[in-house]
Design a protein around this motif. Structure first.
Motif, mmCIF file in Angstrom:
data_model
loop_
_atom_site.group_PDB
_atom_site.id
_atom_site.type_symbol
_atom_site.label_atom_id
_atom_site.label_comp_id
_atom_site.label_asym_id
_atom_site.label_seq_id
_atom_site.Cartn_x
_atom_site.Cartn_y
_atom_site.Cartn_z
ATOM 1 N N VAL A 60 0.840 -1.200 0.000
ATOM 2 C CA VAL A 60 0.000 0.000 0.000
ATOM 3 C C VAL A 60 0.877 1.254 0.000
ATOM 4 N N LEU A 61 1.912 1.259 0.851
ATOM 5 C CA LEU A 61 2.812 2.418 0.904
ATOM 6 C C LEU A 61 3.535 2.623 -0.430
ATOM 7 N N GLU A 62 3.941 1.525 -1.059
ATOM 8 C CA GLU A 62 4.638 1.636 -2.340
ATOM 9 C C GLU A 62 3.730 2.222 -3.418
ATOM 10 N N ARG A 63 2.466 1.778 -3.438
ATOM 11 C CA ARG A 63 1.533 2.287 -4.454
ATOM 12 C C ARG A 63 1.269 3.776 -4.247
ATOM 13 N N LEU A 111 5.223 -7.423 7.323
ATOM 14 C CA LEU A 111 4.336 -6.722 8.254
ATOM 15 C C LEU A 111 2.908 -6.694 7.708
ATOM 16 N N GLN A 112 1.985 -7.235 8.499
ATOM 17 C CA GLN A 112 0.562 -7.253 8.132
ATOM 18 C C GLN A 112 -0.262 -6.716 9.291
ATOM 19 N N TRP A 113 -1.463 -6.231 8.940
ATOM 20 C CA TRP A 113 -2.342 -5.680 9.984
ATOM 21 C C TRP A 113 -3.790 -5.857 9.552
ATOM 22 N N ARG A 114 -4.655 -6.032 10.554
ATOM 23 C CA ARG A 114 -6.089 -6.166 10.275
ATOM 24 C C ARG A 114 -6.692 -4.770 10.148
ATOM 25 N N ILE A 115 -6.878 -4.337 8.925
ATOM 26 C CA ILE A 115 -7.419 -3.009 8.655
ATOM 27 C C ILE A 115 -8.046 -3.034 7.267
ATOM 28 N N ASP A 116 -9.097 -2.258 7.103
ATOM 29 C CA ASP A 116 -9.715 -2.149 5.792
ATOM 30 C C ASP A 116 -8.738 -1.493 4.815
ATOM 31 N N GLN A 117 -8.563 -2.106 3.662
ATOM 32 C CA GLN A 117 -7.579 -1.600 2.704
ATOM 33 C C GLN A 117 -7.922 -0.190 2.234
ATOM 34 N N GLY A 118 -9.200 0.086 2.033
ATOM 35 C CA GLY A 118 -9.613 1.427 1.630
ATOM 36 C C GLY A 118 -9.276 2.467 2.676
ATOM 37 N N ASP A 119 -9.460 2.104 3.970
ATOM 38 C CA ASP A 119 -9.113 3.035 5.039
ATOM 39 C C ASP A 119 -7.618 3.296 5.065
ATOM 40 N N LEU A 120 -6.817 2.245 4.860
ATOM 41 C CA LEU A 120 -5.368 2.426 4.875
ATOM 42 C C LEU A 120 -4.922 3.321 3.720
ATOM 43 N N PHE A 121 -5.502 3.117 2.530
ATOM 44 C CA PHE A 121 -5.176 3.986 1.399
ATOM 45 C C PHE A 121 -5.567 5.431 1.691
ATOM 46 N N MET A 146 -5.858 6.898 4.683
ATOM 47 C CA MET A 146 -4.941 7.473 5.674
ATOM 48 C C MET A 146 -3.598 7.846 5.048
ATOM 49 N N MET A 147 -2.956 6.844 4.444
ATOM 50 C CA MET A 147 -1.596 7.066 3.943
ATOM 51 C C MET A 147 -1.576 8.019 2.751
#
Length: 445
Positions: A311-314, A338-348, A350-351
């Motif tokens: 996600v960070l790379e994209r 490194l993995q985490w339980r989080i909605d992918q849309g929310d992570l995108f 945020m970052m």
């Protein structure tokens, strides 16, 4: 949906089948062992009768058999008593039969064998009646000569069968009663053991009916995880519904002012283009913010774990194209595993906002670091820009750190609400690079 079925019925049926199989197997084994024991006991008695005959038998000078008129075993003197005996004097071709054989004619077969040999078997009469038989061959010494004798003792098997039948009736009666009691006990135990599930089902029905808001009872460890997840799911859904309602309410309220300004600008055609552009931008900011609030996934207890690094790379690739003219040194430090339980849309979301904000203010460098520390996901975004002059107001909608840099004052406010929906924390501080640092900490649950 397929028809439901009862767990209690399945458990009771399975337990009943296992119990019946166990009882049947145990009953057959015990009955067989008892039958063998009784048969052995009868053979032992027949063997004792043979010894009794040997004790009473005598041979005269001519080698003929001599037995007393009355024997120590009364049944041998009673006709048809069920116990029969015979002695065969081989050299004299002489056969002695007990008085109990009168009118019965049992199959007293004199089987010759080796002296001292015992033979245990069954014999069958012409009328089909069966007998237990013990045959013993002995070499009798009389005045320096040996006289071979064959002794045979029979017992009617009806006595053995009656004894076995009585035991079998008693055994299966007790086993049947025990099985019924055990089944009843199992039914009561299952009812008691499954009572927490019934209580959970009743609470869920009350929640559906609106009589209560969450599962409130205390339950065993085996289903406490289920009730906790149910409460989390219910709470998450209610928060989401509340967020939707609030977002719609705030959106309707926030759009009133821009619409009123546009309506008033209709009377001044010269100022209309500038006013329209300004108010449209403002309405776009409002819509983005409220949609971000409404779409926040919240604590993703049921979301699958996703890898953070891709996600960070994209996001970095996309921002590299947007800010290509600045030539930023954009570095990311994140372990691939490194993995985490989080909605992918929310992570995108945020970052994207955090890294875009850092790239917007940075002079030449942006550093992003993601680590797992003490059960938390910690993400830091550093830049070498001017930093934050006010670490509180910039988290509010439409508040910008510097009016000279293009922006809408929406990104950090949306991120702050997203982080809050995950029960996390967002902090603004001075970065080691000299600019601003945004630090996000998300707990595991």
């Amino acid at each position: 949906m397929k028809p439901g079925y009862s767990i209690r019925a399945r458990l009771l049926l399975g337990a009943a089948l296992v119990l019946l199989l166990f009882m049947a197997g145990a009953g057959i084994a015990v009955q067989r062992a008892h039958t063998d024991s009784v048969r052995t006991a009868h053979y032992d008695r027949l063997q004792a009768t043979v010894y009794l005959l040997l004790a009473g038998a005598e041979l005269d000078d001519a080698g003929r058999l001599q037995l007393p008129a009355e024997l120590a075993e009364p049944k041998l003197s009673v006709p048809g008593s069920g116990l029969y005996a015979g002695i065969y004097n081989v050299d004299q071709n002489e056969t002695w039969r007990s008085a109990s054989t009168v009118g019965v004619e049992p199959p007293l077969v004199m089987r010759k064998g080796q002296p001292g040999e015992w033979v245990y078997d069954t014999m069958e009469a012409p009328n089909g009646r069966k007998y237990l038989a013990v045959t013993y061959n002995v070499r009798w010494s009389v005045r320096n000569r040996a006289a071979p004798l064959v002794l045979v003792v029979l017992e009617d098997q009806r006595g053995l069968k009656r004894e076995v039948a009585v035991f079998a009736r008693t055994l299966w009666s007790w086993l049947g009663g025990a099985a019924l009691l055990l089944l009843l006990a199992q039914l009561l135990l299952l009812r008691w053991g499954l009572s927490p599930l019934r209580a959970v089902a009743q609470e869920i029905r009350r929640i559906e009916a609106g009589d209560q808001e969450r599962v409130e009872g205390r339950y065993p460890d085996e289903i406490s995880g289920l009730t906790e997840n149910l409460n989390a799911l219910i709470q998450q859904e209610r928060v989401r519904q509340t967020r939707y309602k609030e977002a719609l309410s705030f959106l309707a309220h926030s759009l009133k002012t821009p619409l009123a300004v546009l309506r008033n600008a209709l009377g001044e055609p010269a100022e209309l283009p500038a006013v329209v552009e300004q108010q449209v931008r403002r309405m776009d900011d409002i819509v983005q913010h409220q949609l971000g609030r409404a779409a926040a996934g919240g604590a993703a207890r049921f979301a699958p774990a996703i890898a953070i690094a891709p996600v960070l790379e994209r996001v970095r690739e996309a921002l590299g194209k947007v800010y290509a003219e600045k030539g930023l040194d954009f570095t990311i430090a994140c372990a691939p595993e490194l993995q985490w339980r989080i909605d992918q849309g929310d992570l995108f979301e945020m970052m994207g906002n955090l890294m875009d904000n850092a790239a917007k203010w940075a002079r030449s460098r942006v550093e992003v670091r993601a680590t797992r520390e003490a059960g938390q996901l910690r993400i830091t975004v550093d830049d070498d820009g001017p930093g934050f002059s006010d670490t509180t107001s910039v988290l509010q909608l439409h508040v910008r750190g510097d009016e000279r840099v293009p922006g809408h004052g929406v990104g950090l406010a949306v991120v702050n609400e997203l982080v809050g929906s995950y029960h996390g924390e967002l902090e603004l501080r001075r970065a080691p690079l000299g600019g601003g640092r945004v630090e996000v900490c998300l707990p595991s649950r």
